[in-house]
Motif scaffolding. Sequence first.
Motif, PDB file in Angstrom:
ATOM      1  N   ILE A  65       0.839  -1.205   0.000  1.00  0.00           N
ATOM      2  CA  ILE A  65       0.000   0.000   0.000  1.00  0.00           C
ATOM      3  C   ILE A  65       0.872   1.253   0.000  1.00  0.00           C
ATOM      4  N   PHE A  66       1.894   1.248   0.848  1.00  0.00           N
ATOM      5  CA  PHE A  66       2.805   2.399   0.926  1.00  0.00           C
ATOM      6  C   PHE A  66       3.529   2.607  -0.399  1.00  0.00           C
ATOM      7  N   ARG A  67       4.009   1.525  -0.997  1.00  0.00           N
ATOM      8  CA  ARG A  67       4.778   1.642  -2.241  1.00  0.00           C
ATOM      9  C   ARG A  67       3.916   2.156  -3.386  1.00  0.00           C
ATOM     10  N   ALA A  68       2.674   1.644  -3.483  1.00  0.00           N
ATOM     11  CA  ALA A  68       1.777   2.105  -4.551  1.00  0.00           C
ATOM     12  C   ALA A  68       1.424   3.582  -4.363  1.00  0.00           C
ATOM     13  N   THR A  69       1.148   3.973  -3.119  1.00  0.00           N
ATOM     14  CA  THR A  69       0.805   5.366  -2.833  1.00  0.00           C
ATOM     15  C   THR A  69       1.986   6.283  -3.123  1.00  0.00           C
ATOM     16  N   LYS A  70       3.159   5.865  -2.713  1.00  0.00           N
ATOM     17  CA  LYS A  70       4.369   6.660  -2.949  1.00  0.00           C
ATOM     18  C   LYS A  70       4.622   6.836  -4.443  1.00  0.00           C
ATOM     19  N   THR A  71       4.495   5.754  -5.218  1.00  0.00           N
ATOM     20  CA  THR A  71       4.742   5.821  -6.655  1.00  0.00           C
ATOM     21  C   THR A  71       3.772   6.770  -7.338  1.00  0.00           C
ATOM     22  N   HIS A  72       2.494   6.662  -6.987  1.00  0.00           N
ATOM     23  CA  HIS A  72       1.469   7.519  -7.603  1.00  0.00           C
ATOM     24  C   HIS A  72       1.722   8.988  -7.262  1.00  0.00           C
ATOM     25  N   GLY A 114       3.512  18.379 -22.453  1.00  0.00           N
ATOM     26  CA  GLY A 114       2.925  17.115 -22.026  1.00  0.00           C
ATOM     27  C   GLY A 114       3.640  15.923 -22.618  1.00  0.00           C
ATOM     28  N   LEU A 115       4.064  16.037 -23.870  1.00  0.00           N
ATOM     29  CA  LEU A 115       4.800  14.963 -24.540  1.00  0.00           C
ATOM     30  C   LEU A 115       6.112  14.680 -23.811  1.00  0.00           C
ATOM     31  N   LEU A 116       6.847  15.739 -23.508  1.00  0.00           N
ATOM     32  CA  LEU A 116       8.124  15.587 -22.803  1.00  0.00           C
ATOM     33  C   LEU A 116       7.915  15.009 -21.406  1.00  0.00           C
ATOM     34  N   SER A 117       6.965  15.562 -20.668  1.00  0.00           N
ATOM     35  CA  SER A 117       6.717  15.117 -19.294  1.00  0.00           C
ATOM     36  C   SER A 117       6.224  13.679 -19.260  1.00  0.00           C
ATOM     37  N   PHE A 122       6.200   8.825 -17.229  1.00  0.00           N
ATOM     38  CA  PHE A 122       5.363   7.632 -17.377  1.00  0.00           C
ATOM     39  C   PHE A 122       5.812   6.698 -18.498  1.00  0.00           C
ATOM     40  N   GLY A 123       6.783   7.128 -19.282  1.00  0.00           N
ATOM     41  CA  GLY A 123       7.225   6.304 -20.402  1.00  0.00           C
ATOM     42  C   GLY A 123       8.443   5.457 -20.118  1.00  0.00           C
ATOM     43  N   GLN A 124       8.922   5.472 -18.888  1.00  0.00           N
ATOM     44  CA  GLN A 124      10.163   4.761 -18.562  1.00  0.00           C
ATOM     45  C   GLN A 124       9.876   3.402 -17.918  1.00  0.00           C
ATOM     46  N   ARG A 125      10.788   2.490 -18.118  1.00  0.00           N
ATOM     47  CA  ARG A 125      10.706   1.168 -17.491  1.00  0.00           C
ATOM     48  C   ARG A 125      11.516   1.149 -16.197  1.00  0.00           C
ATOM     49  N   SER A 126      11.172   0.217 -15.329  1.00  0.00           N
ATOM     50  CA  SER A 126      11.898   0.076 -14.073  1.00  0.00           C
ATOM     51  C   SER A 126      13.343  -0.327 -14.342  1.00  0.00           C
ATOM     52  N   ARG A 127      14.280   0.301 -13.661  1.00  0.00           N
ATOM     53  CA  ARG A 127      15.690  -0.041 -13.839  1.00  0.00           C
ATOM     54  C   ARG A 127      16.003  -1.433 -13.303  1.00  0.00           C
ATOM     55  N   ARG A 128      15.262  -1.852 -12.295  1.00  0.00           N
ATOM     56  CA  ARG A 128      15.513  -3.166 -11.695  1.00  0.00           C
ATOM     57  C   ARG A 128      14.940  -4.302 -12.528  1.00  0.00           C
ATOM     58  N   SER A 133       5.818   0.038 -14.583  1.00  0.00           N
ATOM     59  CA  SER A 133       5.116   0.027 -13.307  1.00  0.00           C
ATOM     60  C   SER A 133       3.614  -0.138 -13.517  1.00  0.00           C
ATOM     61  N   SER A 134       2.989  -1.013 -12.703  1.00  0.00           N
ATOM     62  CA  SER A 134       1.536  -1.207 -12.813  1.00  0.00           C
ATOM     63  C   SER A 134       0.789   0.074 -12.452  1.00  0.00           C
ATOM     64  N   VAL A 135       1.325   0.849 -11.518  1.00  0.00           N
ATOM     65  CA  VAL A 135       0.696   2.129 -11.154  1.00  0.00           C
ATOM     66  C   VAL A 135       0.720   3.076 -12.349  1.00  0.00           C
ATOM     67  N   ASN A 136       1.874   3.150 -13.032  1.00  0.00           N
ATOM     68  CA  ASN A 136       1.972   4.006 -14.210  1.00  0.00           C
ATOM     69  C   ASN A 136       1.032   3.545 -15.315  1.00  0.00           C
ATOM     70  N   GLN A 137       0.918   2.231 -15.496  1.00  0.00           N
ATOM     71  CA  GLN A 137      -0.010   1.710 -16.497  1.00  0.00           C
ATOM     72  C   GLN A 137      -1.428   2.159 -16.194  1.00  0.00           C
ATOM     73  N   GLN A 138      -1.844   2.059 -14.942  1.00  0.00           N
ATOM     74  CA  GLN A 138      -3.201   2.447 -14.560  1.00  0.00           C
ATOM     75  C   GLN A 138      -3.444   3.928 -14.811  1.00  0.00           C
ATOM     76  N   ILE A 139      -2.462   4.759 -14.456  1.00  0.00           N
ATOM     77  CA  ILE A 139      -2.618   6.207 -14.650  1.00  0.00           C
ATOM     78  C   ILE A 139      -2.743   6.539 -16.130  1.00  0.00           C
ATOM     79  N   VAL A 140      -1.856   5.972 -16.946  1.00  0.00           N
ATOM     80  CA  VAL A 140      -1.853   6.272 -18.387  1.00  0.00           C
ATOM     81  C   VAL A 140      -3.123   5.750 -19.052  1.00  0.00           C
ATOM     82  N   ILE A 141      -3.568   4.546 -18.674  1.00  0.00           N
ATOM     83  CA  ILE A 141      -4.801   4.000 -19.248  1.00  0.00           C
ATOM     84  C   ILE A 141      -5.999   4.862 -18.859  1.00  0.00           C
ATOM     85  N   TYR A 142      -6.027   5.319 -17.623  1.00  0.00           N
ATOM     86  CA  TYR A 142      -7.095   6.222 -17.163  1.00  0.00           C
ATOM     87  C   TYR A 142      -7.118   7.490 -18.021  1.00  0.00           C
TER      88      TYR A 142
END
Length: 230
Positions: A65-72, A114-117, A122-128, A133-142
Amino acid sequence: MSSALEGLKATAERIVLNPKYHDILAIVKAARNGAVYGTKVRFPHALVMILLFRSGTLREKAWLIFRATKTHARNLAKFATIYKAACMLLKNYGATPGKEGKPCPSPYDSFVAGLLSGYLVFGQRSRRSGKISSVNQQIVIYVFARVVLALARLAVKPGHGLPGVSEPRTSATISHLAWPLFASASWAAVMHLFRWHADELQPSLRSSMTYIYANADSWDSLRNFVWHNK
């Protein structure tokens, strides 16, 4: 002590109300608003979804919960910061430098910013993991879903839309029929995908549909028929 605090407050008040610092402070406030909004939106959603549908200990769930909230919150703050900064730069160094008015005075400035931002945040992949990120996917799909709906409305808007379909009579007919067709086609598609290609659906959608539909097919007692799903 109180007089010193009052003096600091008065100084801070003069700074934040000084028009000379407006554009810079607008970036700071946008970052603050992005973080606060992201926290308010994600925390209750993550709290409900993770507590109800994720397995694991309470400590593990709290961490998720903390990680998802922090990421968003972090990503909305980063996007707002980069977007506002890009608008400020385009306003002062773009085609019409120094033009008064909105942060992005040119019709194209907001698109470019907006394109740059969007790419940087939201266009980057996790370095690890190398995954998105599933959170980023949800935001972009929304955002994408709202954009498509807005463009569909704009396409049939009289005086602004596409030739032919934006004529008042045609526009009214399309507006009346479009939503039921769109809703039924969307549900037909998602149910087909869930039945035959469930792995391709977004994880939170897949888990909720599994809970509602797939888990409805099995039970071995009154307890997991009425209350517990399994």
